[in-house]
Design a protein around this motif. Structure first.
Motif, short mmCIF file in Angstrom:
data_model
loop_
_atom_site.label_atom_id
_atom_site.label_comp_id
_atom_site.label_asym_id
_atom_site.label_seq_id
_atom_site.Cartn_x
_atom_site.Cartn_y
_atom_site.Cartn_z
N UNK A 184 0.84 -1.21 0.00
CA UNK A 184 0.00 0.00 0.00
C UNK A 184 0.87 1.26 0.00
N UNK A 185 0.32 2.36 -0.54
CA UNK A 185 1.04 3.64 -0.53
C UNK A 185 1.69 3.94 -1.86
N UNK A 186 2.94 4.43 -1.82
CA UNK A 186 3.61 4.89 -3.04
C UNK A 186 3.67 3.85 -4.17
N UNK A 187 3.92 2.54 -3.86
CA UNK A 187 3.99 1.58 -4.99
C UNK A 187 2.70 1.54 -5.81
N UNK A 188 1.54 1.77 -5.17
CA UNK A 188 0.27 1.74 -5.93
C UNK A 188 0.24 2.96 -6.87
N UNK A 189 0.60 4.14 -6.34
CA UNK A 189 0.61 5.34 -7.20
C UNK A 189 1.63 5.21 -8.32
N UNK A 190 2.80 4.61 -7.99
CA UNK A 190 3.85 4.45 -9.01
C UNK A 190 3.34 3.55 -10.15
N UNK A 191 2.69 2.45 -9.78
CA UNK A 191 2.17 1.53 -10.81
C UNK A 191 1.08 2.22 -11.64
N UNK A 192 0.20 2.97 -10.97
CA UNK A 192 -0.88 3.66 -11.71
C UNK A 192 -0.32 4.73 -12.64
N UNK A 193 0.73 5.44 -12.18
CA UNK A 193 1.35 6.46 -13.05
C UNK A 193 1.88 5.82 -14.33
N UNK A 194 2.50 4.64 -14.17
CA UNK A 194 3.05 3.96 -15.36
C UNK A 194 1.95 3.42 -16.26
N UNK A 195 0.85 3.01 -15.63
CA UNK A 195 -0.27 2.47 -16.43
C UNK A 195 -1.04 3.57 -17.14
N UNK A 196 -1.07 4.78 -16.54
CA UNK A 196 -1.98 5.86 -16.98
C UNK A 196 -2.04 6.07 -18.50
N UNK A 197 -0.89 6.17 -19.22
CA UNK A 197 -0.97 6.44 -20.66
C UNK A 197 -1.65 5.33 -21.44
N UNK A 198 -1.78 4.15 -20.84
CA UNK A 198 -2.33 3.00 -21.58
C UNK A 198 -3.80 2.74 -21.24
N UNK A 199 -4.35 3.48 -20.28
CA UNK A 199 -5.70 3.15 -19.78
C UNK A 199 -6.78 4.02 -20.40
N UNK A 200 -7.96 3.43 -20.64
CA UNK A 200 -9.14 4.24 -20.99
C UNK A 200 -10.36 3.67 -20.27
N UNK A 201 -11.54 4.22 -20.57
CA UNK A 201 -12.72 3.92 -19.75
C UNK A 201 -13.25 2.49 -19.91
#
Ligand SMILES: NC(=O)C1=CN([C@@H]2O[C@H](COP(=O)(O)OP(=O)(O)OC[C@H]3O[C@@H](n4cnc5c(N)ncnc54)[C@H](O)[C@@H]3O)[C@@H](O)[C@H]2O)C=CC1
Ligand SMILES: O=C(CO)[C@H](O)[C@H](O)COP(=O)(O)O
Length: 299
Positions: A69-86
């Motif tokens: 929990x914490x920073x690793x979740x945000x880090x993973x989401x930041x890396x995923x962000x450009x590839x994600x849509x609704x």
């Protein structure tokens, strides 16, 4: 279904194995290369980065995060962000703080499911209990995966909107602290009381039909069997505490009295003064029993 799993430690690896066992495809990534190779040996498709994992999943991605929990979740989401849509769905199965989950659900393009997970490494065989928050369509979409990871269809449910899954899991952990504390106090009294008792036998007898039988009590029995009646060299220091702290903070905010949960948390903090209490030593050993958390040992 094809599922991406990020984080292949004690819990993530179980998610992978159970989803593979149910006949689905799994793509895996962890910052630890050895864990990726091990999961690949078990039948998962390895990815070399989060971007690679997202690329391998194509459109309508279903991704399960099982990182600390914490920073690793945000880090993973930041890396995923450009590839994600609704059309995509991300599940966070870790012990994230529920307000972090609400924030992440609002800022992520994908549908976001906050999933409280209970059962610890023993869930490898039994399956977990899953408490899920987030959009109904995304929960429905992931039901085949939840059926596989949980004990079965009864082992998971949608609790409500974003944050509610991790909120329920947070309070589950507060209850867990208080139960551990009360078993600890009972066994401490027995260990220091009037009779020379075999505590494994007491726990076993209680586990067979007594009002207070439970999985935690089975873990008490296991602890006495493996460590001895006096808990051997288990130190009186109990680690952890974040989920219990959040529970107490929430109780204060809602003005709901939770004296037992508060007292159990205070005992954990007090244990760091090292004065040899049996109840604390049993609580520490129980954390190993259900979570495979390291047991501090006496010098
Ligand atoms: N162990 C337990 O009994 C339970 C744990 N949880 C929660 O599940 C989550 C995972 O717990 P465990 O599996 O026990 O932890 P763990 O420490 O065994 O595994 C975490 C894994 O995540 C990987 N990792 C860390 N940062 C990463 C990143 N940025 N990208 C990819 N991989 C990364 C690590 O290399 C490690 O393999 C935590 O939130 C924990 O609180 C929930 C219920 C029970
Ligand atoms: O969620 C769990 C069990 O239900 C995990 O084992 C968690 O790590 C326990 O919390 P703490 O670290 O505060 O003891």
């Amino acid at each position: 279904m094809e599922l991406g799993v990020i984080g292949l430690g004690r819990m993530g690896r179980i998610v992978v194995d159970r989803v593979l066992e149910a006949g689905h495809e799994v793509v895996v990534f962890d910052i630890d290369e050895e864990s990726v190779a091990d999961a690949a040996d078990a039948g998962a498709r390895p990815a070399s980065s989060i971007a690679d994992l997202a690329g391998k999943l194509g459109s309508e991605k279903r991704i399960w995060l099982m990182v600390p929990a914490g920073d690793p979740v945000d880090a993973a989401l930041d890396e995923l962000a450009p590839t994600l849509d609704s059309d995509d769905v991300v599940v966070d199965g870790g012990n994230s703080y529920f307000e972090d989950s609400v924030r992440r659900a609002e800022s992520t393009d994908a549908a976001y499911l906050d999933c409280g997970t209970s059962g610890g490494p023993a869930g490898a065989e039994l399956g977990f209990s899953l408490m899920v928050g987030g959009p109904e369509w995304a929960y429905d979409e992931l039901v085949p995966v939840f059926d596989a990871v949980a004990t079965g269809p009864d082992g998971h449910d949608r609790m409500g909107p974003a944050g509610s899954g991790h909120y329920v899991k947070m309070i589950h952990n507060g209850v867990e602290y208080a139960l551990m504390q009360t078993y600890g106090e009972g066994f401490e009294l027995l260990a220091n009381g009037r009779y020379d008792l075999d505590l494994e036998s007491v726990a076993n007898t209680w586990n067979n039909g007594a009002v207070i039988r439970s999985w935690l009590l089975e873990l008490c029995e296991e602890a006495f069997r493996e460590e001895g009646n006096d808990l051997g060299d288990v130190a009186d220091r109990v680690e952890g505490g974040s989920t219990g702290t959040w529970t107490v903070q929430e109780a204060l905010e809602q003005e709901v009295p939770v004296p037992l949960i508060y007292q159990s948390l205070a005992e954990r903090f007090g244990s760091r003064a090292d004065d040899g209490r049996f109840a604390r030593r049993l609580a520490s050993r129980l954390r190993y029993g259900f979570g495979r958390h390291e047991v501090p040992r006496r010098e």
